[in-house]
Design a protein around this motif. Structure first.
Motif, PDB file in Angstrom:
ATOM      1  N   LEU A  36       0.842  -1.201   0.000  1.00  0.00           N
ATOM      2  CA  LEU A  36       0.000   0.000   0.000  1.00  0.00           C
ATOM      3  C   LEU A  36       0.875   1.249   0.000  1.00  0.00           C
ATOM      4  N   PHE A  37       0.667   2.120  -0.987  1.00  0.00           N
ATOM      5  CA  PHE A  37       1.360   3.402  -1.052  1.00  0.00           C
ATOM      6  C   PHE A  37       0.476   4.474  -0.426  1.00  0.00           C
ATOM      7  N   LEU A  38       1.029   5.211   0.524  1.00  0.00           N
ATOM      8  CA  LEU A  38       0.322   6.311   1.173  1.00  0.00           C
ATOM      9  C   LEU A  38       1.024   7.606   0.774  1.00  0.00           C
ATOM     10  N   LEU A  39       0.391   8.402  -0.083  1.00  0.00           N
ATOM     11  CA  LEU A  39       1.022   9.601  -0.643  1.00  0.00           C
ATOM     12  C   LEU A  39       0.422  10.860  -0.037  1.00  0.00           C
ATOM     13  N   ASP A  40       1.308  11.796   0.354  1.00  0.00           N
ATOM     14  CA  ASP A  40       0.850  13.098   0.819  1.00  0.00           C
ATOM     15  C   ASP A  40       0.316  13.853  -0.387  1.00  0.00           C
ATOM     16  N   ASP A  55       5.915   9.961 -10.160  1.00  0.00           N
ATOM     17  CA  ASP A  55       6.880   9.294 -11.041  1.00  0.00           C
ATOM     18  C   ASP A  55       7.734   8.294 -10.263  1.00  0.00           C
ATOM     19  N   PHE A  56       8.098   8.669  -9.050  1.00  0.00           N
ATOM     20  CA  PHE A  56       8.925   7.815  -8.190  1.00  0.00           C
ATOM     21  C   PHE A  56       8.199   6.510  -7.847  1.00  0.00           C
ATOM     22  N   VAL A  57       6.935   6.607  -7.488  1.00  0.00           N
ATOM     23  CA  VAL A  57       6.156   5.410  -7.152  1.00  0.00           C
ATOM     24  C   VAL A  57       6.017   4.514  -8.378  1.00  0.00           C
ATOM     25  N   GLY A  58       5.806   5.125  -9.540  1.00  0.00           N
ATOM     26  CA  GLY A  58       5.751   4.343 -10.768  1.00  0.00           C
ATOM     27  C   GLY A  58       7.053   3.619 -11.041  1.00  0.00           C
ATOM     28  N   ARG A 102       0.119   6.918 -12.887  1.00  0.00           N
ATOM     29  CA  ARG A 102       0.455   8.048 -13.759  1.00  0.00           C
ATOM     30  C   ARG A 102      -0.691   9.057 -13.860  1.00  0.00           C
ATOM     31  N   VAL A 103      -1.935   8.592 -13.782  1.00  0.00           N
ATOM     32  CA  VAL A 103      -3.080   9.495 -13.955  1.00  0.00           C
ATOM     33  C   VAL A 103      -3.682   9.933 -12.612  1.00  0.00           C
ATOM     34  N   ASP A 197      15.697  14.030  -6.248  1.00  0.00           N
ATOM     35  CA  ASP A 197      16.662  12.933  -6.170  1.00  0.00           C
ATOM     36  C   ASP A 197      16.006  11.609  -5.788  1.00  0.00           C
ATOM     37  N   LEU A 198      14.678  11.557  -5.864  1.00  0.00           N
ATOM     38  CA  LEU A 198      13.976  10.335  -5.477  1.00  0.00           C
ATOM     39  C   LEU A 198      14.413   9.130  -6.304  1.00  0.00           C
ATOM     40  N   HIS A 199      14.709   9.351  -7.568  1.00  0.00           N
ATOM     41  CA  HIS A 199      15.082   8.234  -8.440  1.00  0.00           C
ATOM     42  C   HIS A 199      16.345   7.528  -7.959  1.00  0.00           C
TER      43      HIS A 199
END
Length: 412
Positions: A36-40, A55-58, A102-103, A197-199
């Motif tokens: 599970l991804f929890l995004l602010d 983009d990082f989560v993808g 992405r969307v 720098d997340l990548h």
């Protein structure tokens, strides 16, 4: 002719079995779990920052195996109210998950992370959201470091249920709060990184997430102290489908094995009253007439016994300075450092000095001549405990220098 035909068939069958065995081996070792991804997604995050996080989560999910017998993913937004972008059973392929990420649109609103964590707990264990019983649960929280409500209690509830917590902070944040929220060890589960720098951390984090989804790592030990530790595991049973038996076996064969029976809805247990600096093997036995589940094992070594400084020595006493030395605390591997506090016995402001682990002396400057002080040396341990010892000291009158003196402790 018949001989050669039989030989060819036998070799073909052996090759097919070998390939089948190899494929089975790969499948057996593949990660499986609910991620599970929890995004602010609140207004505290700019649109640019949110797009970079998206983009990082993808990128994280791009090389993961998805499917009913592998990884399933869900995405929840943090805002004024939590919002589910997609559930675990909504997409069965990695490409479909990437397209959905992405969307995803930013939700805005307040940063009510605690509320979203409580909601995430329901999602991780709810069949209606596609969550699967008996598989590892992983939460990846990406935040700019702030929250409008407390995150500690709901995060601890998730960890008590066996959820592995990864935190990626793109802002400054509260270090102590994030350290307490992430799973241990912090260097593997907590990352501070600029949004551009997340990548850089994506490959390492993806490997850590994959490791957390390996079935043999479901039973975990945390909060290891000198006299106990906490065990957590995912919900393998229910209260109606069976029960657990926990066995604790010390390396010292003269000490009896301890056993504890727990209900089927239990996911954690704390062993206490253990011996320091000792190896223990723990076995979790799921007992059920409904499910056939293998025992799980983990080996844990308790920390050395935590004992504070035993003696304080005052030397190099001068009118405006003195040197403080102490016998180091026991359990050096578990020491974070020392706090030194020195204040006049008759009242006045006190000085506080931090001394890193591995050192056992410091010089205090800026004191008043001919003044009696109370010195307190406190050892701070990784477990959160502290051990202190105090002694009296007196600066030299005028500008004369006194010989070194050994001071008897007055408290501990």
């Amino acid at each position: 002719m018949l001989f050669w035909t039989s030989l060819i068939l036998a070799l073909s069958l052996r090759l097919a079995l070998a390939q089948s065995g190899a494929e089975h081996s790969v499948t057996a070792s593949a990660p499986q779990g609910d991620l599970l991804f929890l995004l602010d997604s609140s207004a505290s995050v700019s649109h640019y920052e949110f797009s970079r996080v998206r983009d990082f989560v993808g990128q994280l999910v791009s090389a993961m195996p998805f499917g009913s017998g592998a990884v399933r993913a869900s995405l929840v937004h943090v805002g004024s109210q939590p919002y589910t972008e997609f559930t675990f059973d909504q997409y069965s392929s990695g490409q479909a998950v990437q397209d959905a990420i992405r969307v995803a649109s930013q939700r805005m609103g307040d940063t009510n992370t605690g509320l979203a964590l409580a909601y995430a707990k329901e999602q991780l264990f709810a069949a209606v959201a596609g969550a699967r019983p008996g598989v590892p649960k992983v939460l990846v929280w990406v935040t700019d470091g702030g929250s409008s409500d407390p995150v500690g209690p709901p995060m601890q509830e998730l960890k008590d249920l066996g959820v592995t917590i990864f935190i990626v902070s793109t802002g400054r944040g509260n270090l102590l709060e994030l350290l307490a929220a992430a799973s241990a060890p912090a260097e593997k589960h907590l990352h501070f990184v600029d949004v551009d720098d997340l990548h850089i951390i994506a490959p390492e984090l993806r490997d850590s997430i994959t490791d957390a989804m390996q079935p043999q790592q479901q039973l975990r030990a945390s909060e290891v102290l000198s006299n106990g530790f906490r065990l957590t595991w995912p919900p393998l049973l229910t209260a109606d489908s069976g029960y657990y038996v926990l066995e604790l076996m010390p390396s010292d064969k003269l000490v009896a094995t301890r056993r504890q029976q727990l209900p089927g809805n239990a996911t954690s247990w704390i062993w206490t009253d253990l011996n320091p600096d000792t190896d223990y093997e723990v076995v979790l036995l799921p007992e059920s007439n409904v499910h056939l589940l293998r025992p799980q094992r983990v080996r844990v070594r308790t920390l050395q016994e935590e004992a504070g400084p035993e003696r304080i020595i005052i030397s190099h006493t001068r009118p405006r300075s003195l040197r403080i030395s102490w016998a180091p605390a026991l359990g050096p591997d578990s020491i974070l450092g020392y706090h030194i506090q020195l204040g006049p016995l008759r009242g006045g402001s006190a000085q506080r000095v931090e001394v890193p682990a591995g050192h056992n002396s410091t010089t205090i400057q800026g004191l008043t001549p001919g003044t009696a002080y109370l010195v307190t040396v406190t050892a701070a341990f990784r477990s959160g405990r502290e051990r202190a010892l105090s002694a009296k000291a007196c600066t030299a009158p005028g500008e004369r220098t006194r010989a070194p003196q050994s001071v008897r402790s007055v408290g501990g």
